[in-house]
Motif scaffolding. Sequence first.
Motif, short mmCIF file in Angstrom:
data_model
loop_
_atom_site.label_atom_id
_atom_site.label_comp_id
_atom_site.label_asym_id
_atom_site.label_seq_id
_atom_site.Cartn_x
_atom_site.Cartn_y
_atom_site.Cartn_z
N ASN A 116 0.83 -1.20 0.00
CA ASN A 116 0.00 0.00 0.00
C ASN A 116 0.85 1.25 0.00
O ASN A 116 1.88 1.31 0.66
CB ASN A 116 -0.91 0.03 1.25
N ILE A 117 0.42 2.24 -0.75
CA ILE A 117 1.05 3.54 -0.67
C ILE A 117 0.47 4.29 0.51
O ILE A 117 -0.51 3.85 1.11
CB ILE A 117 0.84 4.34 -1.97
N GLU A 118 1.08 5.42 0.86
CA GLU A 118 0.57 6.19 1.99
C GLU A 118 -0.76 6.83 1.63
O GLU A 118 -0.84 7.68 0.74
CB GLU A 118 1.56 7.28 2.40
N GLN A 119 -1.79 6.40 2.28
CA GLN A 119 -3.11 6.97 2.04
C GLN A 119 -3.99 6.71 3.26
O GLN A 119 -3.78 5.77 4.00
CB GLN A 119 -3.75 6.37 0.78
N ALA A 120 -4.94 7.59 3.44
CA ALA A 120 -5.83 7.46 4.59
C ALA A 120 -6.95 6.48 4.27
O ALA A 120 -7.45 6.43 3.15
CB ALA A 120 -6.43 8.81 4.96
N GLY A 121 -7.32 5.70 5.24
CA GLY A 121 -8.42 4.76 5.09
C GLY A 121 -9.35 4.85 6.28
O GLY A 121 -8.94 5.24 7.37
N ALA A 122 -10.61 4.51 6.06
CA ALA A 122 -11.58 4.60 7.15
C ALA A 122 -11.28 3.56 8.22
O ALA A 122 -10.95 2.42 7.92
CB ALA A 122 -13.00 4.41 6.61
N TRP A 123 -11.36 3.98 9.44
CA TRP A 123 -11.15 3.08 10.58
C TRP A 123 -12.52 2.56 11.00
O TRP A 123 -13.38 3.33 11.41
CB TRP A 123 -10.49 3.83 11.72
N ASN A 129 -14.82 15.08 21.47
CA ASN A 129 -14.59 13.67 21.14
C ASN A 129 -13.66 13.48 19.94
O ASN A 129 -13.72 12.46 19.26
CB ASN A 129 -15.92 12.94 20.89
N GLN A 130 -12.81 14.46 19.66
CA GLN A 130 -11.85 14.37 18.56
C GLN A 130 -10.48 13.96 19.11
O GLN A 130 -10.11 14.35 20.20
CB GLN A 130 -11.72 15.72 17.85
N PHE A 131 -9.74 13.18 18.32
CA PHE A 131 -8.41 12.78 18.76
C PHE A 131 -7.44 12.75 17.59
O PHE A 131 -7.81 12.61 16.42
CB PHE A 131 -8.43 11.42 19.46
N LEU A 158 -3.75 7.91 13.69
CA LEU A 158 -5.19 7.70 13.78
C LEU A 158 -5.83 9.01 14.21
O LEU A 158 -5.47 9.58 15.25
CB LEU A 158 -5.50 6.59 14.80
N THR A 159 -6.76 9.53 13.42
CA THR A 159 -7.38 10.82 13.70
C THR A 159 -8.89 10.73 13.53
O THR A 159 -9.39 9.82 12.84
CB THR A 159 -6.84 11.92 12.76
N GLY A 160 -9.60 11.68 14.13
CA GLY A 160 -11.05 11.75 13.97
C GLY A 160 -11.77 11.51 15.28
O GLY A 160 -11.36 12.00 16.33
N THR A 161 -12.86 10.77 15.22
CA THR A 161 -13.64 10.39 16.39
C THR A 161 -13.69 8.87 16.45
O THR A 161 -13.43 8.20 15.45
CB THR A 161 -15.08 10.95 16.32
N PRO A 162 -14.04 8.29 17.61
CA PRO A 162 -14.12 6.83 17.69
C PRO A 162 -15.05 6.22 16.65
O PRO A 162 -14.79 5.13 16.13
CB PRO A 162 -14.62 6.58 19.11
N ALA A 163 -16.14 6.92 16.32
CA ALA A 163 -17.11 6.37 15.37
C ALA A 163 -16.72 6.64 13.92
O ALA A 163 -17.19 5.96 13.01
CB ALA A 163 -18.50 6.95 15.65
N ASP A 164 -15.88 7.64 13.68
CA ASP A 164 -15.52 8.02 12.30
C ASP A 164 -14.07 8.48 12.29
O ASP A 164 -13.78 9.68 12.34
CB ASP A 164 -16.45 9.13 11.80
N ALA A 165 -13.15 7.52 12.23
CA ALA A 165 -11.72 7.84 12.30
C ALA A 165 -11.04 7.51 10.98
O ALA A 165 -11.52 6.71 10.19
CB ALA A 165 -11.06 7.06 13.44
#
Length: 384
Positions: A205-212, A264-266, A298-305
């Motif tokens: 994989n190349i560097e890219q963001a994916g949904a957690w 609730n952001q991290f 890892l960024t975002g919220t627990p439900a949408d990171a």
Amino acid sequence: DEPYVSFAVGADSVNLDELIDNVSPAPATPAANAQGEKPPQAAAGAEAKPTTTAVRNLVSDLMGSLVGSGTASLKQITYHGVVYNDVTAALNFTRNQLGITNIKSSIFNGQVEGDALVNMKDSETTTKLNFQNVSIEPLLKGLGMSPVMTGTGTFALVFSSQNVPEGADWLAHATGSLEGEVHDGTISGFDLAPIFADPAAYANNIEQAGAWKYDMAAKTPYQTLKAKLALDKGELHFARFSLLTDPVLIEADDNLAVYNLMNNQFSFPGRFVTRQPVTLNQDGLQLSIKQVSLPFELTGTPADAQFKVKWQRLNNSPLGQFVKQRKAKEAEAQKQAADQAAATQNATPADASTPSTTPATPESAQDKPAPAASGATPSDASRS
């Protein structure tokens, strides 16, 4: 004018929610019936608050006048739904200031000891508590948080709450720290086993963001979690954090991970470190790496990171060198295929009825995917 009071308090059961105002959510008011009549319990509830407020004000007035000391021995205290058993403490009053020392109690299947200082005039509280072998899941529930962890923990908590304006969130006016460790439990929300069953697949994989994908049904067992956290006006800063599991060690980048409790952001930058050798195979080449470290964020919220692996930081590692060699082989295979295609096209006689076509140059041919015989598929190349 300045009486010194000595006292000893003992009780089988005390419910602090009945003595302190505004500590529990108000019960929902039952709906009126079809005739519009209010149910009788609504009126009873309306009368309860002034009584509680009167008790609270009486206690506050007394505390502001008393000078003295005493002891408390209570078999059970209930506060916000949490039950404290076998509570003992020494108390000292000095006009609007209450010092509580040698606090001891059985709670959450463990023990807690500590001290507290309450300035009732300015509504400031400072607490120092040491928890020994407490169960984490009921502790999180008692704090009003989602029970995302299980295990047994021992840690020290220092907490200070300043005067909170009416209607304001107390977290925005609180500071503190927590340091300790938890062991032998699970964390809900993700499962690491599938991720590291085939680490080589992630090297494509190349560097890219994916949904957690946060899934409460997924669980990761762990052996030890160590942390040093600092709370500052609603933000939880991770001075240190490490989570030891069977497949990997997860570490946060010191002093960079932050969790905002208000929204609730991290933002959690860290790394996965494998605890078992990793074997990579590519076109007959086998490489065994004793340890692989994958930097991530890892960024975002627990439900949408959003989850991102930082592959560019692996360039000088054994895994990075392996990926470079594989890419070089793929590039050479593509070049050979392009040269072969160009030679074949030049050797084919031109059709008199068809305008001749310009042979593909190596540059244009390199944009074509390599044939299957090279051992690298187009999807492999794009992933690498």
